[in-house]
Design a protein around this motif. Structure first.
Motif, PDB file in Angstrom:
ATOM      1  N   LEU A   4      -5.382  17.248   4.895  1.00 36.75           N
ATOM      2  CA  LEU A   4      -4.014  17.068   5.363  1.00 36.75           C
ATOM      3  C   LEU A   4      -3.826  15.671   5.954  1.00 36.75           C
ATOM      4  CD1 LEU A   4      -3.223  20.481   7.082  1.00 36.75           C
ATOM      5  CD2 LEU A   4      -2.318  19.613   4.917  1.00 36.75           C
ATOM      6  N   PRO A   5      -2.728  15.003   5.630  1.00 42.34           N
ATOM      7  CA  PRO A   5      -2.463  13.680   6.200  1.00 42.34           C
ATOM      8  C   PRO A   5      -2.127  13.766   7.688  1.00 42.34           C
ATOM      9  CG  PRO A   5      -1.202  14.043   4.186  1.00 42.34           C
ATOM     10  CD  PRO A   5      -1.761  15.370   4.597  1.00 42.34           C
ATOM     11  N   ASN A   6      -2.252  12.663   8.363  1.00 39.82           N
ATOM     12  CA  ASN A   6      -1.896  12.551   9.770  1.00 39.82           C
ATOM     13  C   ASN A   6      -0.426  12.904   9.971  1.00 39.82           C
ATOM     14  OD1 ASN A   6      -0.862  11.029  12.205  1.00 39.82           O
ATOM     15  ND2 ASN A   6      -3.046  10.656  12.425  1.00 39.82           N
ATOM     16  N   LEU A   7      -0.140  13.708  11.004  1.00 38.39           N
ATOM     17  CA  LEU A   7       1.235  14.136  11.252  1.00 38.39           C
ATOM     18  C   LEU A   7       2.151  12.951  11.537  1.00 38.39           C
ATOM     19  CD1 LEU A   7       3.248  16.462  11.641  1.00 38.39           C
ATOM     20  CD2 LEU A   7       2.504  16.609  14.024  1.00 38.39           C
ATOM     21  N   SER A  41       1.810   3.039   4.823  1.00 33.28           N
ATOM     22  CA  SER A  41       0.769   2.427   3.989  1.00 33.28           C
ATOM     23  C   SER A  41      -0.510   3.252   4.037  1.00 33.28           C
ATOM     24  CB  SER A  41       0.494   0.995   4.450  1.00 33.28           C
ATOM     25  OG  SER A  41       1.628   0.172   4.241  1.00 33.28           O
ATOM     26  N   ALA A  42      -0.866   3.737   5.231  1.00 31.85           N
ATOM     27  CA  ALA A  42      -2.065   4.572   5.360  1.00 31.85           C
ATOM     28  C   ALA A  42      -1.896   5.885   4.611  1.00 31.85           C
ATOM     29  CB  ALA A  42      -2.350   4.834   6.841  1.00 31.85           C
ATOM     30  N   LEU A  43      -0.694   6.466   4.651  1.00 31.32           N
ATOM     31  CA  LEU A  43      -0.426   7.703   3.931  1.00 31.32           C
ATOM     32  C   LEU A  43      -0.551   7.484   2.429  1.00 31.32           C
ATOM     33  CD1 LEU A  43       0.547  10.661   3.893  1.00 31.32           C
ATOM     34  CD2 LEU A  43       2.904   9.792   3.988  1.00 31.32           C
ATOM     35  N   GLU A  44       0.016   6.390   1.943  1.00 34.17           N
ATOM     36  CA  GLU A  44      -0.060   6.080   0.514  1.00 34.17           C
ATOM     37  C   GLU A  44      -1.508   5.856   0.076  1.00 34.17           C
ATOM     38  OE1 GLU A  44       4.251   3.956  -0.331  1.00 34.17           O
ATOM     39  OE2 GLU A  44       2.653   2.766   0.603  1.00 34.17           O
ATOM     40  N   THR A  45      -2.293   5.208   0.930  1.00 33.34           N
ATOM     41  CA  THR A  45      -3.703   4.972   0.603  1.00 33.34           C
ATOM     42  C   THR A  45      -4.457   6.294   0.504  1.00 33.34           C
ATOM     43  OG1 THR A  45      -3.688   2.807   1.683  1.00 33.34           O
ATOM     44  CG2 THR A  45      -5.835   3.867   1.381  1.00 33.34           C
ATOM     45  N   GLN A  46      -4.208   7.205   1.447  1.00 30.16           N
ATOM     46  CA  GLN A  46      -4.902   8.492   1.416  1.00 30.16           C
ATOM     47  C   GLN A  46      -4.517   9.298   0.187  1.00 30.16           C
ATOM     48  OE1 GLN A  46      -4.630  10.879   4.970  1.00 30.16           O
ATOM     49  NE2 GLN A  46      -5.313  12.734   3.953  1.00 30.16           N
ATOM     50  N   LEU A  47      -3.226   9.277  -0.171  1.00 29.73           N
ATOM     51  CA  LEU A  47      -2.757  10.075  -1.305  1.00 29.73           C
ATOM     52  C   LEU A  47      -3.062   9.420  -2.652  1.00 29.73           C
ATOM     53  CD1 LEU A  47       0.729  11.199   0.087  1.00 29.73           C
ATOM     54  CD2 LEU A  47      -1.402  12.493   0.083  1.00 29.73           C
ATOM     55  N   GLY A  48      -3.245   8.089  -2.630  1.00 29.46           N
ATOM     56  CA  GLY A  48      -3.477   7.384  -3.885  1.00 29.46           C
ATOM     57  C   GLY A  48      -2.217   7.194  -4.699  1.00 29.46           C
ATOM     58  N   HIS A  49      -1.040   7.273  -4.053  1.00 25.97           N
ATOM     59  CA  HIS A  49       0.240   7.113  -4.734  1.00 25.97           C
ATOM     60  C   HIS A  49       1.184   6.316  -3.844  1.00 25.97           C
ATOM     61  CE1 HIS A  49      -0.212   9.969  -8.154  1.00 25.97           C
ATOM     62  NE2 HIS A  49      -1.079  10.546  -7.331  1.00 25.97           N
ATOM     63  N   GLN A  50       1.991   5.452  -4.460  1.00 29.03           N
ATOM     64  CA  GLN A  50       3.027   4.762  -3.704  1.00 29.03           C
ATOM     65  C   GLN A  50       4.214   5.710  -3.533  1.00 29.03           C
ATOM     66  OE1 GLN A  50       4.322   1.046  -5.403  1.00 29.03           O
ATOM     67  NE2 GLN A  50       5.906   0.716  -3.850  1.00 29.03           N
ATOM     68  N   LEU A  51       4.681   5.834  -2.305  1.00 28.47           N
ATOM     69  CA  LEU A  51       5.769   6.749  -2.004  1.00 28.47           C
ATOM     70  C   LEU A  51       7.106   6.044  -1.844  1.00 28.47           C
ATOM     71  CD1 LEU A  51       3.920   8.981   0.631  1.00 28.47           C
ATOM     72  CD2 LEU A  51       4.224   9.446  -1.818  1.00 28.47           C
ATOM     73  N   LEU A  52       7.092   4.810  -1.383  1.00 30.13           N
ATOM     74  CA  LEU A  52       8.319   4.077  -1.110  1.00 30.13           C
ATOM     75  C   LEU A  52       8.278   2.715  -1.772  1.00 30.13           C
ATOM     76  CD1 LEU A  52       8.760   4.780   2.720  1.00 30.13           C
ATOM     77  CD2 LEU A  52       9.938   5.911   0.839  1.00 30.13           C
ATOM     78  N   THR A  53       9.466   2.263  -2.192  1.00 30.04           N
ATOM     79  CA  THR A  53       9.627   0.881  -2.646  1.00 30.04           C
ATOM     80  C   THR A  53      10.204   0.072  -1.502  1.00 30.04           C
ATOM     81  OG1 THR A  53      11.856   1.364  -3.484  1.00 30.04           O
ATOM     82  CG2 THR A  53      10.016   1.613  -5.030  1.00 30.04           C
ATOM     83  N   LYS A  74      10.195  20.224   4.721  1.00 26.64           N
ATOM     84  CA  LYS A  74      10.135  21.655   4.998  1.00 26.64           C
ATOM     85  C   LYS A  74       9.035  21.966   6.008  1.00 26.64           C
ATOM     86  CE  LYS A  74       9.434  26.164   2.803  1.00 26.64           C
ATOM     87  NZ  LYS A  74       9.125  26.888   1.539  1.00 26.64           N
ATOM     88  N   ALA A  75       7.860  21.337   5.838  1.00 25.22           N
ATOM     89  CA  ALA A  75       6.749  21.592   6.748  1.00 25.22           C
ATOM     90  C   ALA A  75       7.081  21.149   8.166  1.00 25.22           C
ATOM     91  CB  ALA A  75       5.499  20.869   6.249  1.00 25.22           C
TER      92      ALA A  75
END
Length: 296
Positions: A4-7, A41-53, A74-75
């Motif tokens: 799970l990513p950091n809240l 940036s840390a979230l994107e690194t953990q997921l391995g996907h870019q989320l925002l432009t 939702k979570a």
């Protein structure tokens, strides 16, 4: 759970996606623009996907970001709702009460609307428990328990002596001419009150056969519903029977009361600071409520 990513990262992602700006997200979350950017940036690194432009004027969602955002939102919403429901808003006008489930449902809950009409500024949160914990939980402003007055870490204020009273459906009451007639019908036994029926009949000098029919439940609330369904006779606390008799769902067939070895207590945590004004108001109301229930 380790994946799970950091809240904080998720909150920054949700806020930036909704507001379209790292700066606006930081202002809402009490963070700097740089901190929000670092989180995402840390979230994107953990997921391995870019989320925002990112552009000089605003941020936008990538395809992966659009797919991920609804689940994140939702979570976070479910976590907020669950936290609020369980632990409450700790503002001065919010008071959380915890009481045994039967007392919460049959005594306290029905009286809350009338109390709030007179005290509209107070928000009452009522939590129920089947078995009392050995320690007082934080986040509970007022704790009511049934017992003998001994709980570690707490001072117990008795809310008056308690009695045990028989109740049954009105149709069944018509078949009971004498207390001994209750031996001919199932007797509803509540866990934790194992000797009540024996003591009740001994008080009346009535011998109870060892093979007599009985039913066992774990709460007074279950006993009430069973008796109301014409399932037998239950021995309940006097404070509860007064409410039931007034409603007409159940009737007290005999005016025989047995002193109870347990009663209700208002618990105070040892060395706790003086309660808030709102808590004192609700405590005074509960003292009056339990006193009036017992006197009926």
């Amino acid at each position: 759970m380790t994946s799970l990513p950091n809240l904080l990262w998720l909150r920054s992602f949700e806020a930036a996606s909704r507001l379209g700006s790292f700066t606006a997200a930081g202002s809402e979350l009490g963070l700097t623009q740089a901190a929000v950017s670092t989180h995402i940036s840390a979230l994107e690194t953990q997921l391995g996907h870019q989320l925002l432009t990112r552009t000089t004027r605003k941020v936008g969602l990538t395809e992966s970001g659009r797919a991920y955002l609804p689940s994140v939102r939702k979570a976070l919403q479910e976590l907020a709702v669950s936290t609020e429901a369980l632990f409450g808003n700790r503002v001065s006008g919010s008071v959380t009460i915890r009481a045994p489930i039967s007392e919460a449902a049959l005594i306290i809950a029905p009286a809350i609307p009338a109390f709030q009409e007179k005290n509209p500024e107070l928000e009452i949160r009522l939590l129920s428990a089947i078995w009392a914990d050995t320690v007082l939980e934080t986040g509970i402003d007022i704790e009511i328990r049934l017992g003998r007055g001994h709980w570690p870490g707490a001072r117990a204020e008795p809310l008056g002596a308690e009695t045990i009273v028989p109740v049954c459906h009105p149709d069944l009451a018509g078949q009971l001419k004498h207390p001994a007639d209750m031996l001919d019908h199932p007797r509803i036994q509540i866990l934790g009150f194992d000797d009540h029926w024996l003591c009740f009949f001994e008080t009346l000098n009535i011998a109870m056969p060892s093979n007599s029919a009985s039913i066992t439940v774990d709460t007074s609330l279950a006993a009430v519903e069973w008796a109301a369904a014409r399932g037998g006779v239950a021995l309940l606390l006097g404070r509860i029977t007064s409410t039931l008799a007034a409603s007409g769902r159940l009737i007290i067939p005999f005016d025989t009361k047995l002193p109870s070895t347990q009663t209700h207590y208002l618990l105070h945590r040892e060395a706790a600071p003086s309660p808030r004004s709102a808590v004192r108001t609700v405590e005074a109301w509960l003292r009056s409520l339990f006193s009036s229930e017992q006197s009926q």
